[in-house]
Design an enzyme around this catalytic site. Structure first.
Site, mmCIF file in Angstrom:
data_model
loop_
_atom_site.group_PDB
_atom_site.id
_atom_site.type_symbol
_atom_site.label_atom_id
_atom_site.label_comp_id
_atom_site.label_asym_id
_atom_site.label_seq_id
_atom_site.Cartn_x
_atom_site.Cartn_y
_atom_site.Cartn_z
ATOM 1 N N ARG A 183 -2.314 8.729 -28.122
ATOM 2 C CA ARG A 183 -2.380 8.542 -26.672
ATOM 3 C C ARG A 183 -2.815 9.826 -25.971
ATOM 4 N NH1 ARG A 183 1.234 4.139 -25.112
ATOM 5 N NH2 ARG A 183 2.418 3.370 -26.901
ATOM 6 N N GLY A 228 -3.246 4.342 -17.355
ATOM 7 C CA GLY A 228 -4.423 3.656 -17.849
ATOM 8 C C GLY A 228 -5.739 4.378 -17.611
ATOM 9 N N HIS A 277 -0.897 -0.361 22.599
ATOM 10 C CA HIS A 277 -1.959 0.374 23.292
ATOM 11 C C HIS A 277 -3.310 -0.322 23.177
ATOM 12 C CE1 HIS A 277 -4.586 3.623 24.519
ATOM 13 N NE2 HIS A 277 -5.270 3.395 23.405
#
Length: 856
Positions: free
Chosen positions: A98, A113, A814
């Protein structure tokens, strides 16, 4: 030579630069005794050796970097370290390889990811090749884009690689220790599917879903689980079609997972996004943990029990964060305001008890109102005017048993209201508005003159005296400017009375509110347009905005333009975008926005000038008054003159609604100017690097800094936090102290027309222009402005807009008020309008029905 391989047991959280975010987390989880499969990390030193000479700029950066990392030879020492460390896990043991980047699994950006993972890798050479491919994945297009969106320098990022023994999973998945959709803390959400967890992580399968809170399983939902990813003998994985009925986890396993998640969260002190697996023997393994970065941060609890918070930023149209000094100013203002009801706190700098800060934004604690009888009666009515989408959210809270009525007596409310009315001299001001309109209007002018006198600071004032003055005027601001509101409320009250007497619904009387006098915002917009018709157009058609700014600041614009723009900024230069934050520069400091608007006006082929539109609005208002009076006469002759009187007063006073904010912003701008002088003093003392840095301190810290010291590191940290919060895309309207966003519990569907709140009647079809930031925005005449929200800094765009769609706001917000005055159809409170509508689409805005239709 630096170490290139470290076992998980040798890693701690402080080694991010060496091992990256994922490995640092796995090392910390291992040290905490959590069930992490064994493994090791190839450090960023190995990546550095291979990536030497890699260029980090150019259009084809990502492609060149990937090619270099895939083709460059792996140094012998690095290869030997990989082979040796892999052998240490066992003979040809299956491993997961990894990526672990230094900008990964961070508290503000998970990078989930963004780099690659390789599963069931078997054999030393296969591991070396997987390592190489992990290095290259640092430069995929998606990873580069993610870093850029989070403001992370490519050159500063390095990659380590985690090699971890594979779990032969019977079932695996992900678990969030807080609900990622509703935000509720301590509610675990588990997605599970047979086989490896990659099927769940990649979204390849509809998993089983479970929700757990305090050991109770709240939801069991079976997914179809038509696909499983399983390990192959000898390495690699395969996708297998499955059709497993029922749930893949037992209740015991679900509770065990939730308990494990609670341990992980307790260790980190924050909600975690975890990956897990259960092997064939029923053993539970934790394969990854990282912060959940999408949750909105919670206010610090000051009182027990569930609390309800309402966003000040959302209702003010300022979605971004406020600077620390901006927050500090509002705390002092809130303390002065609380004094009107007899609740002025002893510590002014700490603010009123109902105001808190979270995510660098301001929140009102509405819990007492939600749990009281008067509050439940008044809150929905008040919110309907300013933030209509919050009404249904708050009303649903009334049904929550945790927020049952605790304050049934109306006496405390009435006592506070009486004090407020007495301190505000409410009866006298309403009587004056009814009987002596000229005096009522003159009083608003006198209020402005008194304010101007209070805001003056002698040039000889010391820094300490300037801070004294800032605290004094901020504390007195609310009581002063709120004195205008009884006159405004009288105007709107008479408007409602006219509707009742005539039988004409309020929605049909909206033209009465067009082109109102005494509105400083519309007066400003019209003056800016008139300015565009008077000045020399040449430079504005030829120069870029930065060049225009340079010419203006150096006095090199044509004489009339130079003089007229300076006069405009002298009158209105205290305004700006996000102007409620005194830490934000004003137009007088950074005139680029105004010069850009003038350039847009001068480059377009004008249709009907706004001044004529405004005059037409006055005529329509008079005609509507005559129509309503005629309708009233049919119900009784005496009603007609009363209606005329009432609507005449409405037109005199309703435009004043913008005046308190105009005066508030003038106060903030004056305090800002004074604090910049204090900032210059602190630069001279060596406390700060620049005068602007003072806005990243609060008032208390600034006073303490006058004694000396060095606050540059604190300012740098605060600036980083501010910039990080500026990138936050979602801010809840209402937030509970357990993290729940009540609005997320019932999201509207996305089919058909988009419904919002009617704000300004009329129907218009035109091209949508989505604008997230008004600075530098260009709106062609007739285009429909689609935006998150607005404050007065946006309103120059209204002069050319054919219609308005806003995500925030109510009928009295507003943007709605200004849209009505300009006579442009408007719908506000439209959920996710800036995502559901894209620039260039043709849309139809029905301001009376409150709908937006996208033409297919």
């Amino acid at each position: 030579m630096k170490t290139t391989v470290l076992d998980f047991s040798e890693i701690d959280a402080g080694m991010l630069a060496e091992v990256g975010g994922k490995a640092a987390n796995l090392g910390e989880l291992t040290a905490a005794g959590l069930p992490v499969p064994p493994g090791w990390v190839l450090t960023t030193e190995a990546y550095r050796q291979v990536a030497q000479g890699l260029l980090t700029s150019g259009d084809d950066l990502a492609e060149r970097a990937r090619r270099h990392l895939l083709e460059a030879p792996v140094p012998d020492a690095v290869q030997e370290a990989i082979v040796k460390a892999y052998a240490g896990l066992g003979d040809d043991v299956p491993v997961a390889v990894r990526s672990s980047a230094t900008a990964e699994d961070l508290p503000f950006a998970s990078f989930a990811g963004q780099q690659d993972t390789f599963l069931n890798v078997v054999g030393a050479q296969a591991v070396v090749e997987a390592v190489r491919r992990c290095w290259a994945s640092l430069w995929t297009d998606r990873a580069v884009a993610y870093r850029e969106s989070n403001g992370i320098d490519h050159a500063a990022v390095r990659l380590a690689v985690v090699v971890q023994r594979m779990v032969d999973a019977r079932v695996a998945g992900v678990m969030f220790t807080a609900n990622p959709v509703t935000g509720r803390r301590r509610e675990s959400v588990i997605d599970a599917s047979p086989g490896l967890g990659e099927a769940v992580v990649s979204g390849a399968v509809n998993p089983d879903r479970f929700r757990v809170f305090d050991g109770e399983i709240l939801e069991r939902h079976a997914g179809d689980k038509r696909l499983a990813i399983r390990s192959l003998p000898g390495g690699g994985t395969e996708r297998v079609e499955t059709a497993e009925p029922g749930l893949c986890l037992t209740d015991r396993e679900v509770r065990g997972l939730a308990a494990l998640g609670a341990r992980v969260e307790a260790h980190y002190g924050a909600p975690q996004d975890t990956e897990w697996a259960i092997d064939g023997h029923g053993t539970l393994w934790l394969t990854q943990a990282r912060p959940i970065t999408t949750l909105y941060p919670l206010p610090e609890p000051t009182r027990p029990g569930l609390r309800v918070y309402f966003s000040v930023n959302v209702v003010q149209g300022v979605m971004g964060p406020l600077t620390p000094m901006g927050q500090s100013a509002f705390k002092v203002i809130s303390a002065g305001g609380a004094g009107l009801a007899g609740h002025r706190p002893a510590d002014l700098l700490g603010g009123a008890g109902f105001l808190t800060v979270s995510g660098e934004r301001l929140w009102l604690d509405l819990t007492t109102a939600v749990r009281s009888r008067p509050g439940r009666a008044l809150l929905p009515r008040v919110l309907t005017l300013g933030e209509a989408r919050a009404v249904s959210v708050v009303e649903r809270l009334f049904e929550d048993p945790r927020l049952s009525q605790a304050h049934t007596s109306v006496r405390p409310f009435l006592r506070g209201l009486a004090r407020f009315a007495r301190n505000l001299r409410l009866p006298q001001r309403v009587l004056k508005a009814l009987t002596r309109p000229d005096q009522a209007l003159a009083a608003t002018v006198t209020t402005g003159e008194r304010l101007d006198a209070r805001l003056r600071v002698p040039g000889s004032a010391t820094p300490a005296q300037r801070l004294d003055h800032a605290e004094r005027v901020l504390a007195g601001t609310f009581p002063l400017i709120i004195s205008i509101m009884p006159t405004v409320v009288t105007g709107y009250g008479l408007f409602a009375l006219a509707s009742k007497l005539s039988g004409v619904p309020v929605a049909e009387m909206s033209d009465v509110l067009r082109s109102l006098p005494h509105n400083p915002t519309t007066e400003m917009d019209l003056e800016l347009w008139r300015l565009a018709t008077r000045i020399e157009p040449g430079p504005f058609r030829e120069l870029s905005v930065p060049e225009l700014v340079e010419h203006y600041q150096e006095g090199r614009l044509p004489p009339l333009a130079q003089r007229e723009i300076a006069a405009f900024l002298d009158e209105y230069g205290h305004r700006g975008v996000a102007e409620i934050d005194l830490g934000v520069p004003r137009w007088s400091e950074e005139p680029g926005h105004i010069l850009g608007v003038l350039a847009n006006y001068l480059r377009m082929d004008t249709g009907v000038p706004p001044s004529e539109q405004f005059a037409d609005g006055v005529r329509q208002a008079r005609a509507t008054i005559a129509h309503v009076a005629a309708r009233a006469r049919r119900r009784g002759r005496w009603r007609a003159p009363v209606v005329r009187f009432a609507l005449g007063r409405t037109r005199r006073y309703a435009g004043l609604r913008e005046l308190p904010k105009f005066y508030l912003v003038k106060t903030l701008a004056a305090v800002r100017r004074s604090l910049l002088v204090v900032g210059e003093h602190l630069v001279g003392l060596g406390v700060l690097d620049s005068a602007q840095d003072v806005f990243f301190l609060d008032l208390r810290e600034t006073r303490a800094a006058l004694a000396g010291g060095d606050l540059r590191a604190l300012v740098a940290e605060r600036r980083a936090t501010y910039e990080r919060e500026r990138r936050r895309r979602h801010v809840p309207r209402v937030l509970l102290s357990d993290g729940t966003e009540p609005e997320a519990l019932s999201q509207p569907g996305g089919d058909g027309g988009i419904a919002g709140t009617p704000a300004s009647p009329g129907t218009v079809t035109g091209v949508a222009r989505v604008v997230l930031d008004p600075i530098g925005a260009h709106l062609e005449p007739g285009e429909i402005l689609v935006c998150p929200s607005t404050d007065p800094g946006w309103t120059p765009l209204f002069l050319t807009a054919g219609g308005l769609v806003m995500e925030m706001g109510g009928a009295m917000s507003h943007g709605a008020v200004v849209a009505r005055e300009y006579g442009i159809p408007a719908v506000v409170g439209v959920p996710d309008a800036t995502h559901r509508i894209t620039s260039g689409q043709r849309i139809t805005v029905n301001g009376a029905a409150g709908t937006v239709t996208i033409d297919e």
